[in-house]
Structure formats: structure tokens, C-alpha cells
Scaffold this active site. Sequence first.
Site, PDB file in Angstrom:
ATOM      1  N   ASP A  12      -0.606  -0.374   6.240  1.00  9.96           N
ATOM      2  CA  ASP A  12      -0.482   0.212   7.572  1.00  9.96           C
ATOM      3  C   ASP A  12      -1.640  -0.194   8.476  1.00  9.96           C
ATOM      4  OD1 ASP A  12      -2.461   1.671   6.445  1.00  9.96           O
ATOM      5  OD2 ASP A  12      -1.498   3.610   6.615  1.00  9.96           O
ATOM      6  N   ASP A  17       0.882  -1.149   0.000  1.00 10.49           N
ATOM      7  CA  ASP A  17       0.000   0.000   0.000  1.00 10.49           C
ATOM      8  C   ASP A  17       0.932   1.214   0.000  1.00 10.49           C
ATOM      9  OD1 ASP A  17      -2.335   1.585   0.485  1.00 10.49           O
ATOM     10  OD2 ASP A  17      -1.642   1.787   2.560  1.00 10.49           O
ATOM     11  N   ASP A  44      -6.736  -0.763   5.445  1.00 10.68           N
ATOM     12  CA  ASP A  44      -6.413  -1.880   4.567  1.00 10.68           C
ATOM     13  C   ASP A  44      -6.825  -3.227   5.127  1.00 10.68           C
ATOM     14  OD1 ASP A  44      -5.117  -0.098   2.863  1.00 10.68           O
ATOM     15  OD2 ASP A  44      -3.308  -0.206   4.087  1.00 10.68           O
TER      16      ASP A  44
HETATM   17  P1  ADP Z   1      -4.255   4.862  -0.092  1.00 12.42           P
HETATM   18  O1  ADP Z   1      -4.469   3.689  -0.967  1.00 12.42           O
HETATM   19  O2  ADP Z   1      -3.269   5.781  -0.721  1.00 12.42           O
HETATM   20  O3  ADP Z   1      -3.937   4.515   1.313  1.00 12.42           O
HETATM   21  P2  ADP Z   1      -7.096   5.558   0.492  1.00 12.42           P
HETATM   22  O4  ADP Z   1      -7.817   4.406  -0.102  1.00 12.42           O
HETATM   23  O5  ADP Z   1      -7.108   5.713   1.956  1.00 12.42           O
HETATM   24  O6  ADP Z   1      -5.618   5.735  -0.093  1.00 12.42           O
HETATM   25  O7  ADP Z   1      -7.703   6.888  -0.127  1.00 12.42           O
HETATM   26  C1  ADP Z   1      -7.683   7.089  -1.514  1.00 12.42           C
HETATM   27  C2  ADP Z   1      -7.891   8.521  -1.872  1.00 12.42           C
HETATM   28  O8  ADP Z   1      -9.182   8.961  -1.445  1.00 12.42           O
HETATM   29  C3  ADP Z   1      -6.934   9.465  -1.206  1.00 12.42           C
HETATM   30  O9  ADP Z   1      -5.740   9.594  -1.935  1.00 12.42           O
HETATM   31  C4  ADP Z   1      -7.719  10.774  -1.197  1.00 12.42           C
HETATM   32  O10 ADP Z   1      -7.608  11.417  -2.450  1.00 12.42           O
HETATM   33  C5  ADP Z   1      -9.150  10.321  -1.029  1.00 12.42           C
HETATM   34  N1  ADP Z   1      -9.575  10.392   0.364  1.00 12.42           N
HETATM   35  C6  ADP Z   1      -9.916   9.365   1.168  1.00 12.42           C
HETATM   36  N2  ADP Z   1     -10.304   9.791   2.380  1.00 12.42           N
HETATM   37  C7  ADP Z   1     -10.159  11.129   2.374  1.00 12.42           C
HETATM   38  C8  ADP Z   1     -10.380  12.155   3.352  1.00 12.42           C
HETATM   39  N3  ADP Z   1     -10.797  11.898   4.586  1.00 12.42           N
HETATM   40  N4  ADP Z   1     -10.140  13.422   2.984  1.00 12.42           N
HETATM   41  C9  ADP Z   1      -9.704  13.706   1.747  1.00 12.42           C
HETATM   42  N5  ADP Z   1      -9.493  12.805   0.795  1.00 12.42           N
HETATM   43  C10 ADP Z   1      -9.717  11.527   1.087  1.00 12.42           C
HETATM   44 MG    MG Z   2      -3.516   3.509   3.223  1.00 10.54          MG
END
Ligand code: ADP
Ligand code: MG
Length: 618
Positions: free
Chosen positions: A512, A320, A516
Site C-alpha cells: 500500500d 503485503d 513499504d
Molecule cells: P504489516 O506488514 O502488516 O503492514 P507493519 O510492518 O506496519 O505491518 O507492522 C507490523 C506490526 O507492528 C503490526 O502488526 C503491529 O503489531 C505493530 N505495530 C506497528 N506500528 C504500530 C503502531 N503504531 N501501533 C501499534 N502497533 C504497531
Molecule cells: Mg503495511
Amino acid sequence: MTKEVKKKGIEIGAGIVLYLTVWAASVQTGLNRQEETTVFLLPYIVLALETYKSLFRQIIKLRFPDEDLLIVIATVGAFFVGRNKEAVAAMLFYQVGKMIEEISMSRTKKSIAEFIDIRPEYANLKTGGMEEIVLPQDLKTGQTIILRPGGRIPVDAEVTAGTGTVDTKAITGEAEPKVVGPGDRIYSGCINLSGVLEAKVIRLYKDSTAEKVIELVERANEKKSDSLHFADRFTRYYTPIVILIAFVTILVLPMMFTGEREEWIYRGLIILVAACPCGLMVSIPMAFLGGIGSASKYGVLFKGSAFLEDLTKVDTFVFDKTGTLTEGVFHVQKIVPSQMTEEELLEKAVLGEAYSMHPIAVSLREAYGKTIDRARVKGISDFPGYGLRAVVDGKEVYIGNSRLMKKRGLFYQPVTEVGSAVHVAVDGKYAGYILISDAIREDTEKLMKWLHRRGLSTVMLTGDNERVAEAVAKQLGIESVYAELMPEDKVEQIEDFMESRMEDEKVAFIGDGINDAPVLARADIGIAMGGLGADAALEAADIILMEDEPSRIISAIRIARATLRSVKQNMIFAIGMKVILIALAFAGYVTMQNAIIADMAVMLINIMNSFWMMKYPE
Ligand code: ADP
Ligand code: MG
């Protein structure tokens, strides 16, 4: 020394004394065959009683009898053919072997117990102006505890007053003490090194880190690995086959070959003794326990011995991005408002994110710096992989990536700079975006180099945009990148990888653990980082890195490989020796005593090999 070991020692001591006495007496008095058998039964019974009892228990429980059966048949047979002294000697050495087994197993368990001796014994509870000593189990959340230097932290808590340093080594394997002050979390099992701290209890004792870790390590041995299963299955077939060979030798061969009937019976019995797989049976679980134990010293928790074995088979490591390869701490690069000031836009975003645990939300709050009035925020809905919606000061606010804007049919300004844009829309109108970026973790590069040098493939999955994903992948040399994934896409992607693998090629996912959990649970092996304080990680993952350091995976792989190597060496050596011994016994070159001494030697070498592995994983 454990009680079992002492008891066995007394049995053996008494057996030896009786054995020698009877022997001396029989030489002087010149007994006939019957009489000799009878007197030698005396030391035999002393030595063999426990073995008979356990064999009997196995039979009533309808469990398949193990190597005890082999030695019992062999020694009873030896008495029948008049080999009294050897029957006793064989039983004697067998018991000595059992004792060595017992000692080394308890030593292994002890070294693990030492590691998990992180249980706090008491807590100083603050009540009014007074201080009271209570059991950690009696603490309730919200109570205030006082921590003095040298004391173990009783429960997970948040520091409210004082500053100090905390030694987390017992839990995370991290040598460097952590500086803590008001607002910082501290975890049970760690030791307060300096400074008097006051802290608010945030978790009950049973839900706190130390207890969770202890539970995991103690349960680890329940999930058996394939090798252990193999060993179980092996005895299941092996014992009857050996008995069959022995009986053929005893019953059939005398008819085909010339020679004394008793001589063939004796050889058949020696085959039974020679075949005894005892040493092998101990050394395998010992090696796995040892592997789990030494990994825990590096702050790597294996939730079962199966995962040690599986980790050696991983050929694809899927990571991730946010919070795993990168620090997960975003820095605001730029604020680009539309029809409001920068300050106003940031405030809107921070208010909307007031309750979110997403790293983006946490970082925005950090950047804002001021305290926020949560009463102004209502009606929050989360859209994992997109962002969120909240009602701030009565206005509907959407905060998230461009996908969220598209999905809601909102206008937004496309961004081309490298970085993640957090778009904000208020009451259906675009309010601008905040460009944030995240730094790659320092020790990620070390891990990647190590993996690539060994020809293992690396993959990155992220919910973030293509540009950021490509930039990070390029810097780390990651071969394939999948960006803009929804959480459920990540699960699908992992399933795809797993389908395209052979039976014994495994896929590991490293995350992390915050958002996930489904992927961690689905992958062949889920590796979660930051076990300290993260419940989700402890639950969903198979392997936990207690500290946020991806490079700990290197230690995990090394230890897993060393464990498996020692298991294989032990198996090959033990089985090889058995085959040679059986062949020699068949040809009449081995006495029963020598057969059992040889078996003991095999066991000792196996055990030493396992111990060696524990001490020096590589
Ligand atoms: P990653 O795979 O990078 O860990 P996530 O699945 O947690 O990412 O989130 C994917 C995308 O969704 C983030 O890069 C962001 O653009 C958007 N996102 C998710 N949650 C939030 C939040 N609370 N505030 C702003 N953007 C968010
Ligand atoms: Mg993540």
C-alpha cells in the site's frame, strides 16, 4: 494534424507534381541519359532534401546513421545506373512511409495527452468575504478555495464546508463518483460534480496529484524496455550488415556470375531498399506508448515501458497483508484492561497513537471517536514493526505487539484469539491489550483466483502475527506466508526470492506504499496501491494502482501481455518479410519500387496491429 505532417504532405505533393511533369516532358522530348538524370533530380531533391539534412545532422553528431542511409545510397546508386524514374519513386514512397509514421505516432501521443489532460486551469480563492479567480500555481497551503459543480479541483485540498460528489475517473479510472464532506480529502484533476464546497489547500499545485500523474506518464517513455533496446541494437548491427550484403552483390557477384554488371548493381541497391526496417522501428515504441495509454484508462500507471515488459515476466507475486490484501481498517474486537477501565485503556492507547499514521493508529482513533488533546502527548519514538513509545500525561507509555513488550522486558498477557493484539504498558506496568481485526478486501479474492488459475505463485509478507497471517492466507489460498517480519526482513525476503529466480523470471511486490517503500523500491517490480494522495507510493513504485483495488493488477497484466504480443508479432512479421524480400531481390524478382511498396505495406500492417492492441487490449 501536426506541423511536421503538414510540411511532409506539402513536400510529397510538390514532389509528385514535379515528378509527373518531368516524366511527361521526358517522354515527349526524348532526352539522352545524362539529360534525363538531370531533370529527374529536380523532383528527387524536393522529396529528399529533409532526409539528407537529417542524415547530415546524424553524421556530424557522430551518431550511427539509421535507415535514411540505406535509402540515400540506394537512390543515388539508382541514378548512377540510369534508373532515374525508380530512384524518384523509391524516395517518394519512402517519404509517404515517413508521413504515415509521423501521423500514427502523433495520434498515439494525442490519445495519451487526452488522458493526461487533467490540468486544472483556474481556482476560486476565497479572500475575506470575496472570491478571486487565480491560477492554481499561485495557491498557497492553508488558503481556502471554493469549488463549484463542474469545475476541476485545482490542488489537493481538504473539504472544510459543504458536501458534494466528486468524479475521480480521470485519475483513478473509477466510474462511481465519491461523496465528500468536511474532513475529506479531494485531489487535483478530479471534477466536482455537485455541491458547492469550501476546502483548505493542503498541497501546492506542483506537488498535487494531477501534476504528479502527468509528470509520471510523460516520463514513462524515457525508461526504455528491453524490446526497445533490442530494436535500437538491432538497427545498429542490421544496417551495416545489409550494406555489406548489398556491396557484395554489387562488387563481387558480377565477377562470379555472368550477366550485366549494371543489373547486379541494381539488385544490390534493391536489397538496400528492401532491407529498410522503418516500419518495425515505429511500431515498437507505438505499441508501448499505446499500452501505457490504455492502462492509464484503467487507473494503472506504468512509470516506464520497461515495466510493461517486466510485468509479463513476473511469476511470483508477493503481497503485503495490512492495507493491501486487507482493508487496513481495524475494528476493535475486545478491550482487555488490567487495573483500569476499558475506557481508560483505550484513551491511553489513542493518546499514545495521536501522531501515528499507521493504520492501527488511525483505526484506534476512529474507534475512540472523541477528539483528543494532543498537548498531553510528548516524546514519541516510532519502532517500525513493533509499535511506539510516547509520554502521555508525563507517564511513559509503550504501545505495540508482543515483540515490543518482550524487547522492552515488559510483562504482557499472551493472546491466543485470532486478531492483532495491541498491548499497552504504562510506566513499566502492563495495562492490558486491545484486540483488533481487519477485513479482507472484497476484490482481493478475484485477483488471487485469477493468478492461481494461471499458475502464478503468490506469497504474503506481514509484520502481523502468525495466527492472523495464516487465517488470511487460508481464505485467499495464498501458498506461502511469512509473518512477524520487520520492515527490513521484508526487503531481505524479497531479495531471497529474486536470487532464486532465473534471469527472466521476475518478482513483483504489491504494497500500500505507506510503510513499504523500501520493499517497493527493491523488488523487480514494485506495485503500489492507492496512488491517490500517497506520495511515497508514487515515488517508490514502478506501477501505481490509483485506486485501492488489487484486482486492477489483472488489467495491468492483460495490457502488458497484449503489448508484448503485438511487439513480437510485429518483429517476426517484419523480419520475415524482409528476409523474403531480400531473397527475391537477390534473385532479381523485385523492382526498387515494389520493394519500397512492400516495405510500406509491412509498416502499415505493423502500425495497424499496434493500434488494434491499443483499442482492444484483450
Ligand atoms: P504489516 O506488514 O502488516 O503492514 P507493519 O510492518 O506496519 O505491518 O507492522 C507490523 C506490526 O507492528 C503490526 O502488526 C503491529 O503489531 C505493530 N505495530 C506497528 N506500528 C504500530 C503502531 N503504531 N501501533 C501499534 N502497533 C504497531
Ligand atoms: Mg503495511
